[in-house]
Design a protein around this motif. Structure first.
Motif, PDB file in Angstrom:
ATOM      1  N   ARG A  59     -14.159  -2.124  -5.643  1.00 45.78           N
ATOM      2  CA  ARG A  59     -14.576  -1.044  -4.764  1.00 45.78           C
ATOM      3  C   ARG A  59     -15.988  -0.579  -5.103  1.00 45.78           C
ATOM      4  O   ARG A  59     -16.828  -0.397  -4.215  1.00 45.78           O
ATOM      5  CB  ARG A  59     -13.608   0.134  -4.887  1.00 45.78           C
ATOM      6  N   SER A  83     -11.558  -2.507   4.563  1.00 49.23           N
ATOM      7  CA  SER A  83     -10.390  -1.611   4.519  1.00 49.23           C
ATOM      8  C   SER A  83     -10.415  -0.742   3.264  1.00 49.23           C
ATOM      9  O   SER A  83      -9.799   0.320   3.216  1.00 49.23           O
ATOM     10  CB  SER A  83      -9.086  -2.415   4.574  1.00 49.23           C
ATOM     11  N   LEU A  84     -11.162  -1.169   2.259  1.00 52.34           N
ATOM     12  CA  LEU A  84     -11.289  -0.365   1.028  1.00 52.34           C
ATOM     13  C   LEU A  84     -12.094   0.901   1.272  1.00 52.34           C
ATOM     14  O   LEU A  84     -11.998   1.856   0.509  1.00 52.34           O
ATOM     15  CB  LEU A  84     -11.984  -1.170  -0.070  1.00 52.34           C
ATOM     16  N   ARG A 101      -2.069   0.671  -2.183  1.00 52.65           N
ATOM     17  CA  ARG A 101      -2.789  -0.593  -2.013  1.00 52.65           C
ATOM     18  C   ARG A 101      -2.456  -1.570  -3.132  1.00 52.65           C
ATOM     19  O   ARG A 101      -2.174  -2.750  -2.885  1.00 52.65           O
ATOM     20  CB  ARG A 101      -4.299  -0.321  -1.988  1.00 52.65           C
ATOM     21  N   VAL A 102      -2.472  -1.062  -4.362  1.00 46.40           N
ATOM     22  CA  VAL A 102      -2.142  -1.923  -5.505  1.00 46.40           C
ATOM     23  C   VAL A 102      -0.698  -2.395  -5.408  1.00 46.40           C
ATOM     24  O   VAL A 102      -0.398  -3.560  -5.695  1.00 46.40           O
ATOM     25  CB  VAL A 102      -2.398  -1.197  -6.851  1.00 46.40           C
ATOM     26  N   LYS A 151      -3.098  -2.505   8.586  1.00 42.96           N
ATOM     27  CA  LYS A 151      -3.835  -1.404   7.968  1.00 42.96           C
ATOM     28  C   LYS A 151      -4.507  -1.799   6.655  1.00 42.96           C
ATOM     29  O   LYS A 151      -5.673  -1.493   6.431  1.00 42.96           O
ATOM     30  CB  LYS A 151      -2.892  -0.220   7.722  1.00 42.96           C
ATOM     31  N   TYR A 152      -3.738  -2.443   5.772  1.00 41.15           N
ATOM     32  CA  TYR A 152      -4.246  -2.714   4.422  1.00 41.15           C
ATOM     33  C   TYR A 152      -4.748  -4.138   4.218  1.00 41.15           C
ATOM     34  O   TYR A 152      -5.548  -4.390   3.330  1.00 41.15           O
ATOM     35  CB  TYR A 152      -3.156  -2.415   3.387  1.00 41.15           C
ATOM     36  N   PRO A 188      -5.901  -6.505   6.889  1.00 46.91           N
ATOM     37  CA  PRO A 188      -6.179  -7.018   8.228  1.00 46.91           C
ATOM     38  C   PRO A 188      -6.592  -8.491   8.163  1.00 46.91           C
ATOM     39  O   PRO A 188      -7.399  -8.853   7.329  1.00 46.91           O
ATOM     40  CB  PRO A 188      -7.344  -6.135   8.695  1.00 46.91           C
ATOM     41  N   LEU A 205      -9.301  -3.426  -8.981  1.00 50.86           N
ATOM     42  CA  LEU A 205      -9.546  -2.992  -7.605  1.00 50.86           C
ATOM     43  C   LEU A 205     -10.667  -1.956  -7.578  1.00 50.86           C
ATOM     44  O   LEU A 205     -11.502  -1.957  -6.668  1.00 50.86           O
ATOM     45  CB  LEU A 205      -8.258  -2.427  -7.004  1.00 50.86           C
ATOM     46  N   GLU A 206     -10.702  -1.108  -8.600  1.00 53.00           N
ATOM     47  CA  GLU A 206     -11.764  -0.102  -8.692  1.00 53.00           C
ATOM     48  C   GLU A 206     -13.120  -0.780  -8.905  1.00 53.00           C
ATOM     49  O   GLU A 206     -14.109  -0.395  -8.285  1.00 53.00           O
ATOM     50  CB  GLU A 206     -11.452   0.874  -9.831  1.00 53.00           C
ATOM     51  N   ASN A 240      -5.339   4.326  -5.440  1.00 48.57           N
ATOM     52  CA  ASN A 240      -5.084   2.964  -4.970  1.00 48.57           C
ATOM     53  C   ASN A 240      -3.622   2.622  -5.001  1.00 48.57           C
ATOM     54  O   ASN A 240      -3.260   1.479  -4.773  1.00 48.57           O
ATOM     55  CB  ASN A 240      -5.826   1.959  -5.871  1.00 48.57           C
ATOM     56  N   MET A 249     -11.786   2.991   3.650  1.00 55.76           N
ATOM     57  CA  MET A 249     -10.995   4.119   4.173  1.00 55.76           C
ATOM     58  C   MET A 249     -10.220   4.795   3.050  1.00 55.76           C
ATOM     59  O   MET A 249     -10.018   4.233   1.975  1.00 55.76           O
ATOM     60  CB  MET A 249     -10.045   3.664   5.282  1.00 55.76           C
ATOM     61  N   GLU A 250      -9.796   6.033   3.308  1.00 52.04           N
ATOM     62  CA  GLU A 250      -9.177   6.851   2.268  1.00 52.04           C
ATOM     63  C   GLU A 250      -7.910   6.239   1.688  1.00 52.04           C
ATOM     64  O   GLU A 250      -7.849   5.879   0.564  1.00 52.04           O
ATOM     65  CB  GLU A 250      -8.890   8.258   2.793  1.00 52.04           C
ATOM     66  N   ASP A 251      -6.867   6.216   2.483  1.00 58.07           N
ATOM     67  CA  ASP A 251      -5.624   5.611   1.978  1.00 58.07           C
ATOM     68  C   ASP A 251      -4.852   4.974   3.091  1.00 58.07           C
ATOM     69  O   ASP A 251      -5.252   4.066   3.717  1.00 58.07           O
ATOM     70  CB  ASP A 251      -4.749   6.642   1.273  1.00 58.07           C
ATOM     71  N   ALA A 287      -4.633  -7.228  -7.681  1.00 53.21           N
ATOM     72  CA  ALA A 287      -3.449  -6.368  -7.825  1.00 53.21           C
ATOM     73  C   ALA A 287      -3.428  -5.610  -9.145  1.00 53.21           C
ATOM     74  O   ALA A 287      -2.465  -5.666  -9.890  1.00 53.21           O
ATOM     75  CB  ALA A 287      -2.189  -7.217  -7.676  1.00 53.21           C
ATOM     76  N   ASP A 288      -4.495  -4.911  -9.417  1.00 52.22           N
ATOM     77  CA  ASP A 288      -4.585  -4.113 -10.634  1.00 52.22           C
ATOM     78  C   ASP A 288      -5.540  -2.956 -10.379  1.00 52.22           C
ATOM     79  O   ASP A 288      -6.616  -3.147  -9.802  1.00 52.22           O
ATOM     80  CB  ASP A 288      -5.092  -4.995 -11.780  1.00 52.22           C
ATOM     81  N   ASP A 289      -5.142  -1.764 -10.813  1.00 49.29           N
ATOM     82  CA  ASP A 289      -5.947  -0.563 -10.592  1.00 49.29           C
ATOM     83  C   ASP A 289      -7.401  -0.722 -11.021  1.00 49.29           C
ATOM     84  O   ASP A 289      -8.307  -0.439 -10.246  1.00 49.29           O
ATOM     85  CB  ASP A 289      -5.354   0.615 -11.373  1.00 49.29           C
ATOM     86  N   GLY A 337     -11.532  -8.780   6.178  1.00 44.25           N
ATOM     87  CA  GLY A 337     -11.376  -7.358   6.499  1.00 44.25           C
ATOM     88  C   GLY A 337     -10.921  -6.504   5.334  1.00 44.25           C
ATOM     89  O   GLY A 337     -10.857  -5.280   5.455  1.00 44.25           O
ATOM     90  N   PHE A 338     -10.644  -7.126   4.210  1.00 45.53           N
ATOM     91  CA  PHE A 338     -10.117  -6.365   3.075  1.00 45.53           C
ATOM     92  C   PHE A 338     -11.156  -5.415   2.486  1.00 45.53           C
ATOM     93  O   PHE A 338     -10.885  -4.215   2.281  1.00 45.53           O
ATOM     94  CB  PHE A 338      -9.600  -7.303   1.985  1.00 45.53           C
ATOM     95  N   LEU A 374      -0.654  -5.206  -2.984  1.00 44.10           N
ATOM     96  CA  LEU A 374      -1.262  -6.411  -3.562  1.00 44.10           C
ATOM     97  C   LEU A 374      -0.346  -7.032  -4.612  1.00 44.10           C
ATOM     98  O   LEU A 374      -0.182  -8.256  -4.656  1.00 44.10           O
ATOM     99  CB  LEU A 374      -2.625  -6.066  -4.172  1.00 44.10           C
ATOM    100  N   LYS A 375       0.283  -6.207  -5.444  1.00 41.33           N
ATOM    101  CA  LYS A 375       1.219  -6.727  -6.445  1.00 41.33           C
ATOM    102  C   LYS A 375       2.392  -7.433  -5.755  1.00 41.33           C
ATOM    103  O   LYS A 375       2.846  -8.486  -6.202  1.00 41.33           O
ATOM    104  CB  LYS A 375       1.757  -5.596  -7.333  1.00 41.33           C
TER     105      LYS A 375
END
Lengths: 95, 95
Positions: free
Chosen positions: A24, A90-91, B7-8, B82-83, B85, A20-21, B4, A93-95, A15-17, A86-87, B11-12
């Motif tokens: 990704r 799911s990353l 998504r973030v 979606k986010y 699954p 998560l980047e 993100n 995909m765009e948004d 849960a942090d930008d 599945g997470f 998650l948060k």
DNA sequence: CACTTATTTCCATATATGTGGAAGTACAAA
DNA sequence: TTTGTACTTCCACATATATGGAAATAAGTG
């Protein structure tokens, strides 16, 4: 009350930008990557990336392999499969 | 850098013991539940539960339906699908 | 209209988290 | 053994988050 400790730890780690980047990038390139490389790529201080990598590692989301002066990081797919099925996909995909 | 933000945010919203427990309860009982009922069930102050419910709602994880003085909460399965699954299902297992 | 019930907002506070510079550690190469 | 590279730890600091009591809002009931 259930014991959510490891699950919450994993969710907090994701849960942090910045983190998560990192996840990704590791998933997209699908290869080992060093702390400095991630730092350069993201334009964030080395110490900050190191801190984020520790958070991810302590949540069980990555493994670290020593190679000379470098530490090479990879995702631990099993952890994602178990707690976040599945997470990673799911990353993609765009948004 | 990818966007993100949603998504973030999701998650948060999930990365907290109390909120994860709320989600687990809503998923397990599979019915609408009011703020006060959750508050009683968890032994946490009403204002605190209200705050957590707002966090979940703003992340798109729940919907709220007015019913007299109460607001009835349900999970938004689409958002999870979606986010995250498979996440709700993974909550059913022990650890 | 009072009065009760359910929820939210406001407020203060304690704790947690993200950040980068500087210093420390580990290891390799000259 | 001196120097350089890679990473981590320490430190200070700013920001974010979780918490509950009190006051405010909303809506049903006598």
């Amino acid at each position: 009350m259930h014991d959510n400790s490891s699950r919450v730890k994993i969710l907090k780690a994701l849960a942090d930008d910045a983190r998560l980047e990192i996840v990704r990038i590791l998933h997209a390139t699908h290869r080992e990557m060093a702390c400095g490389e991630i730092s350069d790529l993201m334009g964030i201080a080395n110490s900050t990336i190191s801190y984020h990598l520790r958070t991810l590692r302590e949540a069980g989301l990555t493994t670290t392999r020593k190679d000379a002066q470098s530490r090479l990081i990879t995702l631990r797919e099993e952890t994602f499969t178990k707690y976040m099925p599945g997470f990673l996909e799911s990353l993609e995909m765009e948004d």
